[in-house]
Design a protein around this motif. Structure first.
Motif, short mmCIF file in Angstrom:
data_model
loop_
_atom_site.label_atom_id
_atom_site.label_comp_id
_atom_site.label_asym_id
_atom_site.label_seq_id
_atom_site.Cartn_x
_atom_site.Cartn_y
_atom_site.Cartn_z
N GLY A 8 -64.01 -16.90 57.93
CA GLY A 8 -64.69 -18.02 58.56
C GLY A 8 -63.75 -19.03 59.17
N ALA A 9 -62.47 -19.01 58.78
CA ALA A 9 -61.50 -19.98 59.29
C ALA A 9 -61.25 -19.78 60.77
CB ALA A 9 -60.20 -19.90 58.51
N GLU A 10 -61.45 -18.56 61.26
CA GLU A 10 -61.27 -18.31 62.69
C GLU A 10 -62.38 -18.97 63.50
OE1 GLU A 10 -64.14 -15.41 61.21
OE2 GLU A 10 -62.18 -16.01 60.44
N LYS A 11 -63.51 -19.20 62.88
CA LYS A 11 -64.66 -19.81 63.56
C LYS A 11 -64.72 -21.31 63.33
CE LYS A 11 -69.63 -19.16 64.05
NZ LYS A 11 -70.79 -18.41 63.61
N TYR A 12 -64.29 -21.74 62.14
CA TYR A 12 -64.38 -23.15 61.77
C TYR A 12 -63.01 -23.69 61.39
CZ TYR A 12 -69.42 -22.58 61.72
OH TYR A 12 -70.71 -22.33 62.08
N LEU A 13 -62.47 -24.52 62.25
CA LEU A 13 -61.18 -25.16 61.99
C LEU A 13 -61.25 -26.00 60.71
CD1 LEU A 13 -58.33 -25.73 62.97
CD2 LEU A 13 -59.26 -27.56 64.39
N ALA A 14 -62.42 -26.53 60.40
CA ALA A 14 -62.59 -27.34 59.19
C ALA A 14 -62.30 -26.52 57.93
CB ALA A 14 -63.99 -27.93 59.12
N ALA A 75 -67.62 -28.88 48.79
CA ALA A 75 -67.95 -28.65 47.38
C ALA A 75 -69.38 -29.08 47.08
CB ALA A 75 -66.98 -29.40 46.48
N ALA A 76 -69.81 -30.21 47.62
CA ALA A 76 -71.18 -30.68 47.41
C ALA A 76 -72.17 -29.69 48.01
CB ALA A 76 -71.36 -32.07 48.02
N ARG A 77 -71.86 -29.18 49.18
CA ARG A 77 -72.77 -28.22 49.85
C ARG A 77 -72.87 -26.93 49.03
NH1 ARG A 77 -76.35 -25.52 51.60
NH2 ARG A 77 -76.75 -25.04 53.78
N VAL A 78 -71.72 -26.42 48.57
CA VAL A 78 -71.72 -25.18 47.78
C VAL A 78 -72.48 -25.37 46.47
CG1 VAL A 78 -70.23 -23.62 46.45
CG2 VAL A 78 -69.62 -24.23 48.79
N ALA A 79 -72.29 -26.52 45.82
CA ALA A 79 -72.93 -26.79 44.53
C ALA A 79 -74.38 -27.26 44.68
CB ALA A 79 -72.14 -27.84 43.75
N GLY A 80 -74.80 -27.61 45.89
CA GLY A 80 -76.16 -28.09 46.11
C GLY A 80 -76.40 -29.47 45.51
N ASN A 134 -65.93 -30.59 63.51
CA ASN A 134 -66.03 -29.21 63.11
C ASN A 134 -66.62 -29.08 61.70
OD1 ASN A 134 -64.52 -26.47 62.05
ND2 ASN A 134 -65.12 -26.41 64.22
N ALA A 135 -66.23 -29.98 60.80
CA ALA A 135 -66.80 -29.96 59.44
C ALA A 135 -68.30 -30.25 59.49
CB ALA A 135 -66.09 -30.99 58.56
N ALA A 136 -68.69 -31.23 60.30
CA ALA A 136 -70.12 -31.56 60.43
C ALA A 136 -70.89 -30.38 61.01
CB ALA A 136 -70.29 -32.81 61.30
N GLY A 141 -74.79 -26.35 60.36
CA GLY A 141 -75.09 -25.20 61.20
C GLY A 141 -75.61 -24.00 60.41
N PRO A 142 -75.83 -22.91 61.14
CA PRO A 142 -76.41 -21.71 60.53
C PRO A 142 -75.51 -21.03 59.50
CG PRO A 142 -75.72 -21.27 62.79
CD PRO A 142 -75.56 -22.75 62.56
N ASP A 143 -74.22 -21.30 59.53
CA ASP A 143 -73.31 -20.67 58.58
C ASP A 143 -73.19 -21.44 57.26
OD1 ASP A 143 -72.57 -18.47 60.19
OD2 ASP A 143 -71.18 -19.75 61.31
N ALA A 144 -73.82 -22.59 57.16
CA ALA A 144 -73.69 -23.42 55.95
C ALA A 144 -74.13 -22.68 54.69
CB ALA A 144 -74.46 -24.72 56.11
#
Length: 191
Positions: A8-14, A75-80, A134-136, A141-144
């Motif tokens: 995913g790093a190739e798609k998201y610089l963040a 981390a917040a997104r992954v942990a919900g 890029n982080a936002a 986005g759909p990959d979140a």
């Protein structure tokens, strides 16, 4: 030091930015933003600053701080769980610091092109804004939903899960598989 990019790093610089600090086995730690020259090199390699930008420690520290805020949001997104207000504030501040419109320029040889004007004193602001944007985009986005952490301790990198991939790199995957094989052999020998 070169570190294999996480999925995913190739798609998201963040993701690449968040993963620019890596914990490795044996207590080793690699920080690709650890010094001003390393930070300048990282930014230059990603088109966020010219090679002669001359990043100073104060700027490198601001980038490391933004990295931690972005890691906190991932981390917040992954942990919900809810994001820390300070992390949201830092990203929103970076997003609002610079104009986003690229100006129209004309090159006598190649014709018209668009580029953002960037005086030397704005290099850091523009880099921070690009990383925050890029982080936002990743977080909204759909990959979140594919965002996850590497399953190979002590690694703390983030990746986009594709299929069954659980590790950020081949190295981390090999380490986990080797540990599992060792555990199976040890158990068989103990029985």
């Amino acid at each position: 030091m070169t570190i294999e990019p996480a999925a995913g790093a190739e798609k998201y610089l963040a993701l690449d930015f968040a993963n620019s600090a890596v914990a490795q086995p044996g207590g080793q730690f690699i920080d690709l933003l650890g010094t001003p020259s390393a930070t300048n090199r990282w930014l230059t390699e990603r088109g966020l600053a010219p090679a002669e930008a001359g990043i100073q420690e104060m700027c490198a520290a601001q980038l490391r701080s933004m990295r931690e805020h972005i890691r906190s949001l991932l981390a917040a997104r992954v942990a919900g769980i809810p994001a820390l207000p300070a992390a949201l504030s830092a990203v929103n501040d970076a997003l609002s610091r610079v104009p986003t419109a690229a100006l129209l320029h004309w090159d006598e040889k190649n014709g018209p092109y668009r580029a953002a004007a960037c005086p030397p004193n704005e290099i850091l602001d523009r880099a921070l804004a690009a990383l925050a944007t890029n982080a936002a985009d990743l977080l909204t986005g759909p990959d979140a939903d594919s965002l996850t952490t590497c399953d190979s301790p002590p690694c703390s990198r983030y990746l986009l899960r594709h299929g069954r991939r659980q590790w950020c790199s081949t190295r981390c995957g090999d380490r986990v598989r080797a540990a599992r094989a060792y555990a199976r052999r040890t158990k068989l020998n103990a029985d």
